[in-house]
Scaffold this motif. Sequence first.
Motif, PDB file in Angstrom:
ATOM      1  N   PHE A  59      -1.020   4.560  -7.287  1.00 37.05           N
ATOM      2  CA  PHE A  59      -1.774   3.611  -8.107  1.00 37.05           C
ATOM      3  C   PHE A  59      -3.128   3.301  -7.470  1.00 37.05           C
ATOM      4  CE2 PHE A  59      -2.870  -0.922  -8.670  1.00 37.05           C
ATOM      5  CZ  PHE A  59      -3.140  -0.922 -10.024  1.00 37.05           C
ATOM      6  N   ILE A  60      -3.142   3.117  -6.164  1.00 35.81           N
ATOM      7  CA  ILE A  60      -4.387   2.793  -5.468  1.00 35.81           C
ATOM      8  C   ILE A  60      -5.336   3.982  -5.484  1.00 35.81           C
ATOM      9  CG2 ILE A  60      -5.354   2.175  -3.228  1.00 35.81           C
ATOM     10  CD1 ILE A  60      -2.745   0.621  -2.718  1.00 35.81           C
ATOM     11  N   ILE A  61      -4.795   5.172  -5.252  1.00 36.37           N
ATOM     12  CA  ILE A  61      -5.644   6.372  -5.275  1.00 36.37           C
ATOM     13  C   ILE A  61      -6.239   6.580  -6.661  1.00 36.37           C
ATOM     14  CG2 ILE A  61      -5.623   8.880  -5.055  1.00 36.37           C
ATOM     15  CD1 ILE A  61      -3.527   8.567  -2.862  1.00 36.37           C
ATOM     16  N   THR A  62      -5.422   6.375  -7.699  1.00 31.71           N
ATOM     17  CA  THR A  62      -5.916   6.521  -9.075  1.00 31.71           C
ATOM     18  C   THR A  62      -7.011   5.503  -9.377  1.00 31.71           C
ATOM     19  OG1 THR A  62      -3.728   7.313  -9.771  1.00 31.71           O
ATOM     20  CG2 THR A  62      -5.240   6.566 -11.498  1.00 31.71           C
ATOM     21  N   THR A  63      -6.817   4.265  -8.923  1.00 36.40           N
ATOM     22  CA  THR A  63      -7.817   3.210  -9.159  1.00 36.40           C
ATOM     23  C   THR A  63      -9.130   3.542  -8.469  1.00 36.40           C
ATOM     24  OG1 THR A  63      -6.065   1.548  -9.358  1.00 36.40           O
ATOM     25  CG2 THR A  63      -8.292   0.756  -8.911  1.00 36.40           C
ATOM     26  N   LEU A  64      -9.057   3.952  -7.218  1.00 34.75           N
ATOM     27  CA  LEU A  64     -10.277   4.296  -6.491  1.00 34.75           C
ATOM     28  C   LEU A  64     -10.980   5.498  -7.119  1.00 34.75           C
ATOM     29  CD1 LEU A  64      -9.062   3.836  -2.798  1.00 34.75           C
ATOM     30  CD2 LEU A  64     -10.479   2.284  -4.158  1.00 34.75           C
ATOM     31  N   LEU A 110       0.824  -1.215   0.000  1.00 35.40           N
ATOM     32  CA  LEU A 110       0.000   0.000   0.000  1.00 35.40           C
ATOM     33  C   LEU A 110       0.854   1.260   0.000  1.00 35.40           C
ATOM     34  CD1 LEU A 110      -2.777  -1.052   2.554  1.00 35.40           C
ATOM     35  CD2 LEU A 110      -2.954  -0.971   0.067  1.00 35.40           C
ATOM     36  N   GLU A 111       1.932   1.222   0.739  1.00 35.28           N
ATOM     37  CA  GLU A 111       2.808   2.398   0.803  1.00 35.28           C
ATOM     38  C   GLU A 111       3.573   2.608  -0.498  1.00 35.28           C
ATOM     39  OE1 GLU A 111       6.430   4.172   3.605  1.00 35.28           O
ATOM     40  OE2 GLU A 111       5.462   2.245   4.073  1.00 35.28           O
ATOM     41  N   ALA A 112       4.004   1.505  -1.125  1.00 33.82           N
ATOM     42  CA  ALA A 112       4.790   1.620  -2.357  1.00 33.82           C
ATOM     43  C   ALA A 112       3.942   2.001  -3.559  1.00 33.82           C
ATOM     44  CB  ALA A 112       5.516   0.301  -2.635  1.00 33.82           C
TER      45      ALA A 112
END
Length: 418
Positions: free
Chosen positions: A175-180, A169-171
């Motif tokens: 990517f996660i923010i963009t996906t959400l 999650l940290e790395a």
Amino acid sequence: MTIPVKRFFYLINILTIVYIIFTVLFSSISIRTNYKNLSKLNYNIEKEYDVILDKYKKIIVLILKNELPENINYFNSVSSAAYSLPPINELKFSEPKDAIVNGVSNKTSSSSNIISAIECYNSKCIKVFVDREKILNNILKNKSWRYGEITTIPIKKATLLKISANSFLEAHKNFIITTLSYFFILYLFQSIFLFIRNYRLFKNNASLLIALDKNNQESIKQSIDYNKLYDNVLFTQELSSEYFTHCIHQLITRDIYIEEIDLMDCLRKIEKFFSYRIIKSNLKITFDHKDTIKSITSDREMVFIVLLNLIFKTIYRSKLSSEIIIKISQDQGSANIEITDIGYEYKQKLSDKIRMHELPSPVLEKLCQKAKIEIKDTKKDEVNVMFISINIMDPETEEDQETNITDDNIIKIKFSPL
């Protein structure tokens, strides 16, 4: 919504499903890879931890074997100079019988972080106590461990998995923010699209419901009118039967009138006469005839009444939603009618009235004799076949035989104008 917009959303949803599959696979592979690396690093830390404890034992043996000073300061100076080990907290002497198997004990108490190492030489044992955190900190100086402090060895698998997930999650935070964000925007746009579509469908459905309600009202009104019409038809039939009851004897005893009869026209009138029963039973009447059959010569009224009774019998016994086939042919001297239906046994109703379309059998036989009509009714399984042969009367022949006929069968000739 136009078709291109719908296709665009379908394409976006398909690509989104592919993207979700890729995201799940990428996340699982990354977390699994991190977990394997952490497990390997944890194994190396445990291995080096055991090596440090062995070094403490070597220093104990060295002191006992060479009879060096047996105090904490000297022990710490030797361990620091020889192996760069953390200083011990306490040093005790003990008997060999008190020695712990394998030379290492667990924590001295449930709340303590102190571990011990013991070694014996020449019936003399030394037990040293050292802080576990100092050993671990000394190990982590030389390891690429950046996941917080280690307070216990070995590290639990659940802890390693949690560290792997947090590391992923940290790395891949961006990517996660963009996906959400993508999922949120997609959900927002599709919600708006579905809202507009449902609103339009609601408006269309409302108009359709209004039109349907209007059609239902018109259908109910038409049904009421049809029922009134059918009631009138039945009343007319009953009324005609009332009058027919009083004049049936005149039909039996009257003279025979020979005239031209359009057989198809006669059958069509009978079909209209029973239209209510045909519609109510959902029957279909099919006529099979040749165009050459136009007319026959016989008594119009008697032929009509006989055919009326026979076709009523066919309609009465036919199954619901079945077909009645009427095949008409003509040969020399007679017209043949073959009626085929699928139905049950015919049982005539008992009534105190004589109805025109349901005459008693003796009366019907009398009319057939006078009009020279032969009837043959057969049944095979559920198929009923009625064969009717109508003799085509020749006016000249009947006129020659007029002297041989009784008063009840006086034959008269009546031709319709050309």
